[in-house]
Design a protein around this motif. Structure first.
Motif, short mmCIF file in Angstrom:
data_model
loop_
_atom_site.label_atom_id
_atom_site.label_comp_id
_atom_site.label_asym_id
_atom_site.label_seq_id
_atom_site.Cartn_x
_atom_site.Cartn_y
_atom_site.Cartn_z
N ARG A 156 0.86 -1.18 0.00
CA ARG A 156 0.00 0.00 0.00
C ARG A 156 0.89 1.23 0.00
O ARG A 156 1.85 1.33 0.78
N GLU A 157 0.55 2.19 -0.86
CA GLU A 157 1.35 3.40 -0.98
C GLU A 157 0.43 4.57 -1.25
O GLU A 157 -0.37 4.53 -2.19
N LEU A 158 0.53 5.57 -0.40
CA LEU A 158 -0.29 6.79 -0.54
C LEU A 158 -1.77 6.44 -0.68
O LEU A 158 -2.49 7.02 -1.51
N GLY A 159 -2.23 5.48 0.10
CA GLY A 159 -3.64 5.14 0.12
C GLY A 159 -4.09 4.20 -0.97
O GLY A 159 -5.28 3.84 -1.02
N SER A 160 -3.20 3.82 -1.88
CA SER A 160 -3.56 2.91 -2.96
C SER A 160 -2.92 1.54 -2.75
O SER A 160 -1.80 1.46 -2.23
N ASP A 161 -3.67 0.51 -3.16
CA ASP A 161 -3.16 -0.86 -3.05
C ASP A 161 -2.57 -1.30 -4.38
O ASP A 161 -3.13 -1.04 -5.44
#
Length: 119
Positions: free
Chosen positions: A100-105
């Motif tokens: 997960r990065e900056l709210g995205s999977d």
């Protein structure tokens, strides 16, 4: 990100196989990498995974005590050692990496490797 699996094959019940997954283009420091499998006519299920952050592991009850997951970060390689194989372990085994990065999977899959266990 590219994941390449190898090591599948045909084995008799009670035998062993070792699956490998080599990851390339993997940039995050914190991710989970693991194995899923899909038997004919069944949904894909999680088998085992390991965290890059702290090495914590998950292993499904159905394979606990028989399968072992491990990784080599220096070579971006992960293995699944499968012992005491059973016919119900038959299926296509997929390598997966998730983060997960900056709210995205983010999810990436390998092409799969066939494991067939004969009775």
């Amino acid at each position: 990100v590219q994941l390449v699996e190898s090591g599948g094959g045909l084995v008799q019940a009670g035998g062993s196989l070792r699956l490998s997954c080599v990851a390339s283009g993997l940039s995050p420091d914190d991710y989970v990498i693991g194995w899923y499998r899909q038997a004919p006519g069944k949904q894909r299920e999680g088998v085992s995974c390991i965290s890059s952050r702290d090495g914590s592991q998950y292993i499904a009850d159905s394979v606990k005590g028989r399968f072992t997951i491990s990784r080599d970060d220096a070579n971006n390689t992960m293995w699944l050692q499968m012992n005491h194989l059973k016919p119900e372990d038959t299926g296509v085994y997929y390598c997966n990496v998730h983060w997960r990065e900056l709210g995205s999977d983010y999810d990436y899959w390998g092409q799969g490797t066939q494991v067939t266990v004969s009775s």
